[in-house]
Design an enzyme around this catalytic site. Sequence first.
Site, short mmCIF file in Angstrom:
data_model
loop_
_atom_site.label_atom_id
_atom_site.label_comp_id
_atom_site.label_asym_id
_atom_site.label_seq_id
_atom_site.Cartn_x
_atom_site.Cartn_y
_atom_site.Cartn_z
N HIS A 2 0.86 -1.18 0.00
CA HIS A 2 0.00 0.00 0.00
C HIS A 2 0.90 1.24 0.00
O HIS A 2 1.91 1.27 0.71
CB HIS A 2 -0.91 -0.02 1.23
CG HIS A 2 -1.86 1.12 1.27
ND1 HIS A 2 -3.03 1.12 0.53
CD2 HIS A 2 -1.81 2.31 1.92
CE1 HIS A 2 -3.66 2.27 0.73
NE2 HIS A 2 -2.95 3.00 1.58
N ASP A 54 -6.60 -3.14 4.07
CA ASP A 54 -5.36 -2.50 4.57
C ASP A 54 -5.19 -2.61 6.08
O ASP A 54 -4.51 -1.78 6.69
CB ASP A 54 -5.32 -1.00 4.17
CG ASP A 54 -5.40 -0.80 2.67
OD1 ASP A 54 -4.89 -1.65 1.93
OD2 ASP A 54 -5.99 0.21 2.24
#
Length: 194
Positions: free
Chosen positions: A101, A142
């Site tokens: 990410h 995430d």
Amino acid sequence: MDIPRVGILVGPRGRGSNMAAIARSGFADVSVVIAPSESAPAVQIAHDLGLAVSIVPPGDEYGSRLVEALGKVDFVCLAGYMRLLPAEVLRTFDGRVLNIHPSLLPKFGGQGMYGSRVHEAVIAAGESESGCTVHYVNDKYDEGSPLLQLRCPVMPEDTAEALAARVLALEHQAYPWAIELAAAIIHRRSESSP
Ligand code: GAR
């Protein structure tokens, strides 16, 4: 310790730059690249790199079709793959699914946070540093445990594009290193278990 075999999942619009960085790094043996359609930009890059490609569109039995296409890989690496993974994949590759990410998670993550939106939010928040996170994947966007982060400054004059380019260069270093690290952790655990 053998070089880990990895399966890489890319999204319909992913550029495939992390996929290519992993494949070129020598830290992993890319067994298969899985894309939702032949038109995903990463597919052509995978072909150019001589990587095996499997097209697995979402739909019925998606989880079992992914598991079958992944085969006997040591790690599953998400690279520009923006969906939650089916539970069957998380179960089959428990503790062996990684994602990258483009921010220092837990900041600037979650559903809908990808691409330039992340970097725009970092700049709008007045952050002085950003970076990338490789983390284990769970059933939330995430939120899995972080494995490795690399940091860079945010410059006062930064546009989202400039910051994205700086972070992407870090991503290409971080992902291969994180795979090596994850493999070493599993190896160490297996040696120390009775
Ligand atoms: C990368 O910047 C990656 O961090 C991001 O998608 C991009 C894929 O680029 N992933 C996420 O935002 C996940 N939430 P690539 O196709 O060139 O590797």
